[in-house]
Design an enzyme around this catalytic site. Structure first.
Site, PDB file in Angstrom:
ATOM      1  N   PRO A 115       0.827  -1.217   0.000  1.00 32.19           N
ATOM      2  CA  PRO A 115       0.000   0.000   0.000  1.00 32.19           C
ATOM      3  C   PRO A 115       0.861   1.268   0.000  1.00 32.19           C
ATOM      4  O   PRO A 115       0.376   2.343  -0.342  1.00 32.19           O
ATOM      5  CB  PRO A 115      -0.809  -0.102   1.300  1.00 32.19           C
ATOM      6  CG  PRO A 115      -0.700  -1.528   1.742  1.00 32.19           C
ATOM      7  CD  PRO A 115       0.598  -2.041   1.197  1.00 32.19           C
ATOM      8  N   GLU A 160       0.218  -7.255   8.837  1.00 34.17           N
ATOM      9  CA  GLU A 160       0.336  -5.794   8.887  1.00 34.17           C
ATOM     10  C   GLU A 160       1.400  -5.263   7.936  1.00 34.17           C
ATOM     11  O   GLU A 160       1.329  -4.148   7.467  1.00 34.17           O
ATOM     12  CB  GLU A 160       0.661  -5.349  10.314  1.00 34.17           C
ATOM     13  CG  GLU A 160      -0.378  -4.532  11.057  1.00 34.17           C
ATOM     14  CD  GLU A 160      -1.500  -3.879  10.247  1.00 34.17           C
ATOM     15  OE1 GLU A 160      -2.532  -4.553  10.039  1.00 34.17           O
ATOM     16  OE2 GLU A 160      -1.374  -2.720   9.846  1.00 34.17           O
ATOM     17  N   ASP A 206      -4.638  -0.744 -27.165  1.00 35.67           N
ATOM     18  CA  ASP A 206      -4.761  -0.405 -25.747  1.00 35.67           C
ATOM     19  C   ASP A 206      -3.761   0.675 -25.361  1.00 35.67           C
ATOM     20  O   ASP A 206      -4.094   1.601 -24.633  1.00 35.67           O
ATOM     21  CB  ASP A 206      -4.520  -1.633 -24.854  1.00 35.67           C
ATOM     22  CG  ASP A 206      -5.713  -2.574 -24.860  1.00 35.67           C
ATOM     23  OD1 ASP A 206      -6.806  -2.150 -25.273  1.00 35.67           O
ATOM     24  OD2 ASP A 206      -5.534  -3.723 -24.455  1.00 35.67           O
ATOM     25  N   ARG A 220       0.626  -9.448 -20.785  1.00 29.01           N
ATOM     26  CA  ARG A 220      -0.085  -8.981 -21.992  1.00 29.01           C
ATOM     27  C   ARG A 220       0.799  -8.175 -22.919  1.00 29.01           C
ATOM     28  O   ARG A 220       0.524  -8.072 -24.107  1.00 29.01           O
ATOM     29  CB  ARG A 220      -1.266  -8.089 -21.604  1.00 29.01           C
ATOM     30  CG  ARG A 220      -2.448  -8.792 -21.026  1.00 29.01           C
ATOM     31  CD  ARG A 220      -3.521  -7.775 -20.661  1.00 29.01           C
ATOM     32  NE  ARG A 220      -3.958  -7.020 -21.823  1.00 29.01           N
ATOM     33  CZ  ARG A 220      -4.813  -7.470 -22.717  1.00 29.01           C
ATOM     34  NH1 ARG A 220      -5.348  -8.655 -22.571  1.00 29.01           N
ATOM     35  NH2 ARG A 220      -5.133  -6.737 -23.758  1.00 29.01           N
TER      36      ARG A 220
HETATM   37  C1  9D3 Z   1      -3.217   0.343   8.811  1.00 32.77           C
HETATM   38  C2  9D3 Z   1      -2.251   0.429   7.718  1.00 32.77           C
HETATM   39  N1  9D3 Z   1      -2.557  -0.424   6.560  1.00 32.77           N
HETATM   40  C3  9D3 Z   1      -1.707   0.065   5.445  1.00 32.77           C
HETATM   41  C4  9D3 Z   1      -2.438   1.020   4.552  1.00 32.77           C
HETATM   42  C5  9D3 Z   1      -2.282  -1.830   6.865  1.00 32.77           C
HETATM   43  C6  9D3 Z   1      -2.253  -2.751   5.712  1.00 32.77           C
HETATM   44  C7  9D3 Z   1      -3.330  -2.875   4.860  1.00 32.77           C
HETATM   45  C8  9D3 Z   1      -3.314  -3.790   3.808  1.00 32.77           C
HETATM   46  C9  9D3 Z   1      -1.143  -3.549   5.505  1.00 32.77           C
HETATM   47  C10 9D3 Z   1      -1.130  -4.468   4.477  1.00 32.77           C
HETATM   48  C11 9D3 Z   1      -2.217  -4.591   3.628  1.00 32.77           C
HETATM   49  C12 9D3 Z   1      -2.208  -5.601   2.560  1.00 32.77           C
HETATM   50  N2  9D3 Z   1      -2.182  -4.982   1.237  1.00 32.77           N
HETATM   51  C13 9D3 Z   1      -1.213  -5.187   0.375  1.00 32.77           C
HETATM   52  O1  9D3 Z   1      -0.301  -5.945   0.678  1.00 32.77           O
HETATM   53  C14 9D3 Z   1      -1.198  -4.473  -0.887  1.00 32.77           C
HETATM   54  C15 9D3 Z   1      -2.114  -3.527  -1.448  1.00 32.77           C
HETATM   55  C16 9D3 Z   1      -3.336  -2.963  -0.984  1.00 32.77           C
HETATM   56  O2  9D3 Z   1      -3.856  -3.254   0.108  1.00 32.77           O
HETATM   57  N3  9D3 Z   1      -3.953  -2.048  -1.781  1.00 32.77           N
HETATM   58  C17 9D3 Z   1      -3.472  -1.683  -2.999  1.00 32.77           C
HETATM   59  N4  9D3 Z   1      -2.346  -2.175  -3.473  1.00 32.77           N
HETATM   60  C18 9D3 Z   1      -1.682  -3.084  -2.695  1.00 32.77           C
HETATM   61  S1  9D3 Z   1      -0.244  -3.808  -3.126  1.00 32.77           S
HETATM   62  C19 9D3 Z   1      -0.161  -4.701  -1.746  1.00 32.77           C
END
Ligand code: 9D3
Length: 248
Positions: free
Chosen positions: A89, A116, A169, A154
């Site tokens: 994220p 986490e 695309d 792709r």
């Molecule tokens: C409270 C903080 N959170 C971070 C924004 C905790 C958290 C949320 C989701 C920690 C890990 C995750 C798991 N998500 C991913 O590994 C992830 C992800 C996503 O949640 N949204 C968009 N792209 C991605 S790429 C990896």
């Protein structure tokens, strides 16, 4: 192109490779995908991959040791990768440009996080790219890894049967797609636009460009900032914007 995915859910990754365009690409040997079970790289009896966070706080953190060992295995068994991607994220937003750039490489590894987060030393010592797929919360890096895999594959010649549609695309890239219709010309009282039935190819092409522009203005005006627009498109855009203002 070789892809290795390190995950605690290898079957989630393998499921994508069982059907559709990627399945065909794997069978034909254009792409070579291996999912590695992170637990296979633990050394304890319970195959533990996570631990509590130093400093406290909720949630568990993926331990560095199994991930480092998995990457060592990939190097020995499959060669040194050109990119190690961490779906996260906190990453930069994944784009079509990234998919094209990564498709030029011959070996990419994706390390999927869960819980986490991942011990920061994985990021510091192993990752070349940290990528988010959008501003919403998922449960882990597996779905993002599959999104990245699909978009990159792709772009490799031979993966998609109709190379024209791939070129389109990226070429149309910048604008949203125009509306599509197939037979019948009238369905439950809903008619296909006359121009599409006219056989006037130049008129059809103009209509499609204009509709693509209209939709982009309505739904994704942010895309217009970087779209390459010719004089005709800019004139249409002015016209569409005026029409929009007069209806407010
Ligand atoms: C409270 C903080 N959170 C971070 C924004 C905790 C958290 C949320 C989701 C920690 C890990 C995750 C798991 N998500 C991913 O590994 C992830 C992800 C996503 O949640 N949204 C968009 N792209 C991605 S790429 C990896």
């Amino acid at each position: 192109m070789k892809f290795d995915v390190v995950t605690i859910f290898p079957r989630m990754v393998e499921s994508l490779l069982e059907e559709g365009i990627l399945a065909r690409a794997v069978k034909s040997g254009v792409i070579d995908v291996v999912a590695h079970d992170l637990r296979d790289f633990t050394t304890d009896r319970h195959r533990v991959v996570d631990d509590v966070a130093f400093g406290g706080g909720p949630g568990m953190v993926l331990k560095p040791e199994p991930i480092f060992r998995a990457l060592e295995h990939v190097r020995e068994a499959r060669g040194t990768p050109e990119a190690v991607i961490l779906p996260s994220p906190q990453g930069r937003r994944f784009s079509h440009a990234d998919a094209r750039r990564l498709s030029e490489l011959s070996h990419v590894v994706v390390v999927c996080g869960r819980y986490e987060g991942i011990d920061e030393r994985v990021r510091d010592a192993l990752a070349t790219d940290e990528i988010s797929v959008g501003d919403y919360v998922l449960s882990g890096g597996e779905l993002p890894a599959l999104v990245i895999l699909d978009a990159v594959a792709r772009q490799i010649p031979g993966v998609v049967g109709d190379q024209d549609s791939v070129a389109q695309d990226s070429f149309a890239g910048g604008l949203l797609d125009y509306p599509h219709y197939t037979r019948p010309a009238e369905f439950r009282g809903m008619r296909v636009p006359d121009v599409l039935l006219s056989g006037h190819h130049a008129e059809i092409a103009r209509w499609r460009r204009r509709e693509a522009l209209r939709r982009t203005l309505e739904r994704r005006p942010d895309l217009l900032e970087s779209a390459a627009l010719d004089a005709e498109a800019r004139a249409w855009l002015d016209e569409l914007r005026k029409a929009e203002r007069s209806t407010r």
